[in-house]
Scaffold this active site. Sequence first.
Site: not given
Length: 238
Positions: A7, A10, A43, A45, A49, A70, A101, A151, A191
């Site tokens: 992922n 970040h 992701h 969103r 963000r 996502e 999340t 998942e 996660h």
Amino acid sequence: MSRLGVNIDHVATVREARKTNEPDPVWAATLAELGGADGITLHLREDRRHIQDRDVRIMIETVAVPTNLELATAEDVLAIACELRPSQATLVPERREEVTTEGGLDVVGQQDKVAAAVGRLQDAGIVVSLFLDPDPQQIEAGLATGAQAIELHTGAYAHASAKGPASDQFAELERAAKQIRDAGILLNAGHGLTYRNVRPVAQIEGMYELNIGHSIIARAIMVGLEQAVRDMKRLVSQ
């Protein structure tokens, strides 16, 4: 042997802190591929963000490994997913006030809405996964939507493992994993997984893919992204 989905959200978080054009998450995806990533997760969103529409578009067009987008069940992001057609879409919950999340998708409370989103994405040729807590009722409701994968949200296990043994939380993951395996669909997890706690989850019977972001990006600051991905891939593959 479990697959590793990296992922890269970040990386975009750092970019958006200054609203510049660096670091570029698309470049990060390429480095993750070179490090051995089996897939790239991002992701989109509703509040944008970190990952932006441009990132999704370029990544789907350029990365050689499968992309896992996502997203929530909101109309605008569903429309983007159906247009750009990532390899997989994972439906997740979203709250504007959360840092990341928190918890799995509530399918029991909105089964018709989730099932409609699943069908819409599948009609566009996209494999659909649901991000769920290891709760038997949520998993049963998720299976009823026709999703091709689930998942498991590993947050409770990850938080417990940071303080000591997490046997109770791990047992919940194993029970949920069996429920998913018995249904004959793909078993994924993610996660809060780190270099210290990932190996038991990777070794759960039938585990197809682990999606990991923060821990890899954090290590990448010290050793570089290719090496950070290689280190995690080695743990997941053993």
